[in-house]
Design an enzyme around this catalytic site. Structure first.
Site, PDB file in Angstrom:
ATOM      1  CB  SER A  66      -1.304   0.266   1.075  1.00  0.00           C
ATOM      2  OG  SER A  66      -1.911   0.989   0.924  1.00  0.00           O
ATOM      3  CG  HIS A  71       1.096  15.364   4.470  1.00  0.00           C
ATOM      4  ND1 HIS A  71       1.089  16.032   3.635  1.00  0.00           N
ATOM      5  CD2 HIS A  71       0.204  15.040   4.979  1.00  0.00           C
ATOM      6  CE1 HIS A  71      -0.121  15.025   2.620  1.00  0.00           C
ATOM      7  NE2 HIS A  71      -0.061  14.277   3.504  1.00  0.00           N
ATOM      8  CB  CYS A  86      -3.046  -5.059   2.120  1.00  0.00           C
ATOM      9  SG  CYS A  86      -3.981  -3.496   1.646  1.00  0.00           S
TER      10      CYS A  86
END
Length: 143
Positions: A66, A71, A86
């Site tokens: 995934s 940020h 996953c």
């Protein structure tokens, strides 16, 4: 108690008290994330990081399992971090721990979301577990 089957694990992390020098350096964060993927047993497919002017970085590493994304707000010593995997091969918690260590985070608020829990009627739901950690005292690495 029966273990709940899930398609993936999503860690949503609020990292505080981080080193502003690290949080403002896109190349350094890329290195940290690529190593975190290895530590978490993930297969890197691509990465992209962007440095904002005058400060801050946003970036993502796409892994076969995934993604890892961030940020940053260096002026606040804060980073918003996501690690989603996953399958059963990857260890996202190890990746999160590595990133927090490299960011020199003093505190972390972590939510672990078990995603893709299949219900009887062919729908899916999720389950959230949240905790806070004091990671470092006085910047010396002792918790």
């Amino acid at each position: 108690m029966t273990e709940i089957e899930t398609i993936g694990f999503h860690y949503v992390v609020e990292a505080a008290g981080c080193d502003p020098e690290v949080l403002g350096n896109a190349d350094r964060i890329r290195q940290i994330f690529l190593e975190a993927a290895k530590v978490g047993n993930m297969e890197v497919k691509a990465s992209y990081f962007f440095k904002f002017s005058p400060t801050g970085v946003s970036g993502v590493v796409i892994v076969a399992e995934s993604h890892i994304s961030v940020h940053t707000w260096p002026e606040k010593g804060y980073a918003a971090l996501d690690v989603y995997t996953c399958g059963t091969k990857a260890n996202p918690e190890k990746a999160v721990d590595y990133i927090l260590e490299q960011f020199k985070a003093k505190y972390a608020h972590v939510s672990e979301i078990k995603r893709g829990i299949e219900e009887d009627d062919e729908t899916f739901t999720h389950m959230i577990m949240t905790w806070e950690e004091a990671l470092r005292k006085n910047g010396n690495g002792s918790g």
